[in-house]
Design a protein around this motif. Structure first.
Motif, PDB file in Angstrom:
ATOM      1  N   ILE A  63      -3.610   0.954  -3.910  1.00 34.47           N
ATOM      2  CA  ILE A  63      -4.175   0.005  -3.004  1.00 34.47           C
ATOM      3  C   ILE A  63      -4.000  -1.233  -3.714  1.00 34.47           C
ATOM      4  O   ILE A  63      -3.739  -2.332  -3.476  1.00 34.47           O
ATOM      5  CB  ILE A  63      -5.523   0.473  -2.393  1.00 34.47           C
ATOM      6  CG1 ILE A  63      -5.168   1.530  -1.591  1.00 34.47           C
ATOM      7  CG2 ILE A  63      -6.031  -0.660  -1.662  1.00 34.47           C
ATOM      8  CD1 ILE A  63      -4.263   1.515  -0.432  1.00 34.47           C
ATOM      9  N   GLY A  89       2.142   1.922   3.785  1.00 38.86           N
ATOM     10  CA  GLY A  89       1.508   1.634   4.870  1.00 38.86           C
ATOM     11  C   GLY A  89       1.764   0.222   5.575  1.00 38.86           C
ATOM     12  O   GLY A  89       1.747  -0.896   4.566  1.00 38.86           O
ATOM     13  N   PHE A 115       1.835   5.186  -1.007  1.00 40.73           N
ATOM     14  CA  PHE A 115       1.413   6.435  -0.831  1.00 40.73           C
ATOM     15  C   PHE A 115       2.479   7.625  -1.276  1.00 40.73           C
ATOM     16  O   PHE A 115       3.732   7.414  -1.263  1.00 40.73           O
ATOM     17  CB  PHE A 115       1.304   6.978   0.286  1.00 40.73           C
ATOM     18  CG  PHE A 115      -0.043   6.146   0.945  1.00 40.73           C
ATOM     19  CD1 PHE A 115       0.502   4.908   1.533  1.00 40.73           C
ATOM     20  CD2 PHE A 115      -1.269   6.637   1.342  1.00 40.73           C
ATOM     21  CE1 PHE A 115      -0.629   4.250   2.190  1.00 40.73           C
ATOM     22  CE2 PHE A 115      -2.243   5.675   1.870  1.00 40.73           C
ATOM     23  CZ  PHE A 115      -1.896   4.582   2.411  1.00 40.73           C
ATOM     24  N   TYR A 162       0.911  -1.205  -0.092  1.00 43.04           N
ATOM     25  CA  TYR A 162       0.110   0.000  -0.050  1.00 43.04           C
ATOM     26  C   TYR A 162       0.975   1.389  -0.104  1.00 43.04           C
ATOM     27  O   TYR A 162       1.792   1.356   0.923  1.00 43.04           O
ATOM     28  CB  TYR A 162      -1.005   0.092   1.261  1.00 43.04           C
ATOM     29  CG  TYR A 162      -1.612  -1.422   1.048  1.00 43.04           C
ATOM     30  CD1 TYR A 162      -1.595  -1.953   2.306  1.00 43.04           C
ATOM     31  CD2 TYR A 162      -2.567  -1.765   0.251  1.00 43.04           C
ATOM     32  CE1 TYR A 162      -2.465  -3.175   2.566  1.00 43.04           C
ATOM     33  CE2 TYR A 162      -3.191  -2.804   0.221  1.00 43.04           C
ATOM     34  CZ  TYR A 162      -3.263  -3.590   1.550  1.00 43.04           C
ATOM     35  OH  TYR A 162      -4.010  -4.705   1.560  1.00 43.04           O
TER      36      TYR A 162
END
Lengths: 114, 116
Positions: free
Chosen positions: A51, A94, A34, A32
């Motif tokens: 995702i 994440g 970002f 995940y």
């Protein structure tokens, strides 16, 4: 352990040219990923995330990022750079699980020259 | 309206003092975080609270003590400040999806702490 790497401390690009800010990741399980941007003396602003699904993710301010599983990369791109894009860009992963924290790369300073 | 707010924005203090930084979010999130950004701009998690319960404590000195009076607030108290505590401290929040790591964290503007 989850980690991301940003191999370039600084990227210089002329206004109007395409830009790429690189990020590679190392995760166990599903990644995940970002991208955040930090303007001088400001907080972090969320740009986009991956995702699942389409490998090309579109985000704020005309930015997009391409998830490449075989190369374990998640490079940030923009077709035409603006001087106002000059900022510090962070890639993050994440961690998930009980801790659910973000693990950041070391950041890449983008300098767009007029 | 500011989603995640921090006070103060700047904090200049002497070594040995005790200080607090406050964070509030109006997003209805359950989880709040403190991150530290050092002089090289490196960002690292310090603490995380989920609905007032401590979830993460990342080998931070005991001089740092977070407190969450309710799920919208997470404060950071620092005792006996040291020169090395000078940094930017960011608060963040999110609504975790069963701890999946998918949920976006929203950051406050940061508190710039300078210890003299």
């Amino acid at each position: 352990a989850q980690s991301v790497a940003q191999p370039e401390d600084q990227v210089n690009v002329a206004e109007g040219n395409p830009l790429t800010v690189k990020c590679t990741y190392s995760v166990s399980g599903n990644p995940y990923l970002f991208w955040y941007v930090q303007y001088p003396n400001r907080g972090l602003q969320f740009l986009l995330k991956y995702i699942t699904g389409d490998n090309l993710v579109k985000g704020s301010y005309g930015f997009e990022a391409e998830f490449n599983k075989s190369q374990t990369s998640f490079h940030l791109k923009k077709p035409s750079a603006l001087v106002s894009d000059s900022a510090l860009y962070f890639c993050a992963v994440g961690s998930g699980g009980a801790t659910n924290k973000l693990i950041f790369g070391t950041g890449t300073l983008l300098a767009v020259q007029p | 309206d500011t989603a995640v707010s921090q006070t103060p924005k700047y904090l200049v203090t002497q070594m040995g003092n005790d200080k607090s930084i406050k964070c509030e979010q109006n997003l209805g999130h359950d989880t709040m975080y403190w991150y530290k950004q050092d002089s090289k701009k490196f960002l690292k998690i310090m603490f995380s609270y989920n609905n007032k319960e401590l979830i993460i404590n990342e080998t931070v000195p005991n001089r740092f003590s977070p407190k969450s009076p309710d799920k919208a607030h997470l404060n950071l108290h620092i005792n006996s400040l040291e020169l090395g505590d000078s940094a930017v401290y960011f608060c963040a929040s999110n609504m975790p999806h069963a701890g999946s790591g998918q949920e976006t964290q929203y950051f406050g503007p940061g508190t710039r702490l300078l210890v003299l």
